[in-house]
Design a protein around this motif. Sequence first.
Motif, mmCIF file in Angstrom:
data_model
loop_
_atom_site.group_PDB
_atom_site.id
_atom_site.type_symbol
_atom_site.label_atom_id
_atom_site.label_comp_id
_atom_site.label_asym_id
_atom_site.label_seq_id
_atom_site.Cartn_x
_atom_site.Cartn_y
_atom_site.Cartn_z
ATOM 1 N N LEU A 149 67.649 -10.013 27.865
ATOM 2 C CA LEU A 149 66.214 -10.034 27.641
ATOM 3 C C LEU A 149 65.619 -11.339 28.159
ATOM 4 O O LEU A 149 66.243 -12.396 28.085
ATOM 5 C CB LEU A 149 65.938 -9.907 26.138
ATOM 6 C CG LEU A 149 64.543 -9.554 25.640
ATOM 7 C CD1 LEU A 149 64.115 -8.186 26.145
ATOM 8 C CD2 LEU A 149 64.537 -9.574 24.113
ATOM 9 N N ALA A 150 64.392 -11.265 28.702
ATOM 10 C CA ALA A 150 63.626 -12.454 29.098
ATOM 11 C C ALA A 150 62.159 -12.203 28.792
ATOM 12 O O ALA A 150 61.690 -11.056 28.828
ATOM 13 C CB ALA A 150 63.817 -12.767 30.576
ATOM 14 N N ALA A 151 61.415 -13.284 28.502
ATOM 15 C CA ALA A 151 59.989 -13.175 28.205
ATOM 16 C C ALA A 151 59.262 -14.391 28.749
ATOM 17 O O ALA A 151 59.790 -15.502 28.720
ATOM 18 C CB ALA A 151 59.750 -13.046 26.698
ATOM 19 N N SER A 152 58.039 -14.188 29.233
ATOM 20 C CA SER A 152 57.246 -15.301 29.741
ATOM 21 C C SER A 152 55.765 -14.928 29.717
ATOM 22 O O SER A 152 55.397 -13.794 30.028
ATOM 23 C CB SER A 152 57.662 -15.658 31.172
ATOM 24 O OG SER A 152 56.948 -16.785 31.643
ATOM 25 N N ILE A 153 54.915 -15.896 29.328
ATOM 26 C CA ILE A 153 53.468 -15.716 29.396
ATOM 27 C C ILE A 153 53.026 -16.227 30.753
ATOM 28 O O ILE A 153 52.996 -17.434 31.007
ATOM 29 C CB ILE A 153 52.768 -16.477 28.254
ATOM 30 C CG1 ILE A 153 53.303 -15.998 26.901
ATOM 31 C CG2 ILE A 153 51.262 -16.283 28.330
ATOM 32 C CD1 ILE A 153 52.786 -16.805 25.725
ATOM 33 N N LYS A 161 50.073 -11.119 25.701
ATOM 34 C CA LYS A 161 50.008 -10.862 27.139
ATOM 35 C C LYS A 161 51.318 -11.203 27.845
ATOM 36 O O LYS A 161 51.390 -11.163 29.079
ATOM 37 C CB LYS A 161 48.880 -11.678 27.763
ATOM 38 C CG LYS A 161 47.505 -11.429 27.155
ATOM 39 C CD LYS A 161 47.039 -10.000 27.369
ATOM 40 C CE LYS A 161 45.622 -9.799 26.839
ATOM 41 N NZ LYS A 161 45.170 -8.397 27.007
ATOM 42 N N ALA A 162 52.353 -11.530 27.098
ATOM 43 C CA ALA A 162 53.626 -11.922 27.710
ATOM 44 C C ALA A 162 54.248 -10.755 28.472
ATOM 45 O O ALA A 162 54.115 -9.590 28.077
ATOM 46 C CB ALA A 162 54.592 -12.423 26.649
ATOM 47 N N GLU A 163 54.918 -11.101 29.566
ATOM 48 C CA GLU A 163 55.760 -10.127 30.253
ATOM 49 C C GLU A 163 57.152 -10.205 29.644
ATOM 50 O O GLU A 163 57.712 -11.296 29.486
ATOM 51 C CB GLU A 163 55.822 -10.415 31.745
ATOM 52 C CG GLU A 163 56.678 -9.415 32.511
ATOM 53 C CD GLU A 163 56.630 -9.645 34.011
ATOM 54 O OE1 GLU A 163 55.943 -8.884 34.708
ATOM 55 O OE2 GLU A 163 57.273 -10.603 34.478
#
Length: 522
Positions: A149-153, A161-163
């Motif tokens: 898993l990865a997450a970034s705004i 709104k993060a991807e």
Amino acid sequence: MKPVLAAAAAALVATAVVGGVTARSTSAPGYDVANVGAYGGEPSIVSDGRGNLYDTTPSGGTITYRSIDRGATWQQTTTADPNSGDDCLATDQANAVYLCNLAGSEGVAPLQADVWKSVNGGASWTHGQGALPQCGTSCSPFGVDRDWLAASILSGKSTSKAEVVLMYHDFYGPSQIWVNISKDGGATFGGPQEVLAAPAVTPGAVAGTLVAQGYTICNTVPAGVGIIPPGKLHAGRIIVGWIAADLAQNAAGCNVTMAQAFHTVWVSYSDDGGQTWTPQQAFDAGVGHDTSTPFVAFTLDRQGNPYFGLDVNLSSNPVSCSAESTAGTVQSDPSCEYDMYVVWSNDGGATWDGGGGLIPGSAGAAYRVNPTSETGTHFFPAIAAGNRGQVDVAYLRAPQILTTDTLGKADPGGFAGPGPANGNPTTYPPACTWNLYGAQSLNLAKGVGSTTWTITPITTTAMHVGDICNLGIFCVAPSSNRNLLDFITETLDNHGCAHIAYADDNTVNLLRAANQTVGPCL
């Protein structure tokens, strides 16, 4: 009780390695070891932007712990799901925490992956809805295995709104690499997207997907996923990594038993939110040189450059080492050992270690981490990167050399000890003793031949004794031991200090964390 490895003692035994030559280091990382919670294998550890640490293990559900004092003490959070197969953690720039989970209880479809999110430090969790109800977040018709898993705004500051990218390979199909992508902070996810289904779009990369597909079809092991942060070159680029075998082994038949030698390392990246993908080989260790123990480690640095940590018998002649294993003479041949290596890209995944490999852009050589004087077997790579060319690597080491077959694969039960009591030949080494090590380099940018490493033994009493089986679900008792499951992990806190999550089933039978307290932080 918190066992401590004194920082001064760690500094005394640390060494720097220059081109295979060992020299004394004047500044070395030192670690304190803390007990996290009940025993659990393959823990995943992350830090948020405030330095709060999260650690999870799939042993008994998505059991998750939180530390607000840099790993010194830990408290259990709310459990998102009482059932788990594989899990992992990620955070975004707003300090939200994301949890991936395999084979949970949210849906009714078999072998699906779920994404959970907490915006209150793990006190409560919300579930990421998949494309269809009751089939988990992944909603894959081919089943799911080993999710990351990865997450970034990418714009603004709102975590809503993060991807968020869920990455895995399929279990029932040909072992392809897939992603599900969320554009609304993990609330909803699109359907499965195959990362080798679209044509290459970057000049100089693998032409189309034909070459990459030939290597990866039939069997893969996912390594991880990252998103290049905003404000950096290639911001928003999604990068996934995995290992695979080769055309000849695939032609002989697909093999889900992990019996193939996974000697090729791959990435695929997307600059348009997953619509098209560019595959690129990172490194080929050569036939008979296996990186699957069973995983390689994957991370991005602060600039978004990708790194792999891998352990592989890179110096071996697989045929002669297999013969020596059978004869019981392999302990006198250090060329047969598994050592720790790093490969990295300085341009977002297009070129690795400056190139030089058979496939354009792939690495011609890897960075060896442990010195030639540190003989034995090095397993379970973990990696975390700071600024460009700065990296921390953790691993487990046993002083014995693993016995292997003609493909360079570990013999089942090869570390369990010799003799008929556990069904092993008398030529196997005695039951092996494993300790945790940390390594650090601040100058990968100097190149493979000039990089220096500082090595720190972290545990002085074995954290595991006996076999470490790398055949996944095909590990069979009594000689094969999978107590630790498949990996350890490492992260950097907001000051760049390293934290390593591992399981100790020898001295305390607990989940533990080694926290950097002195020495250079990245």
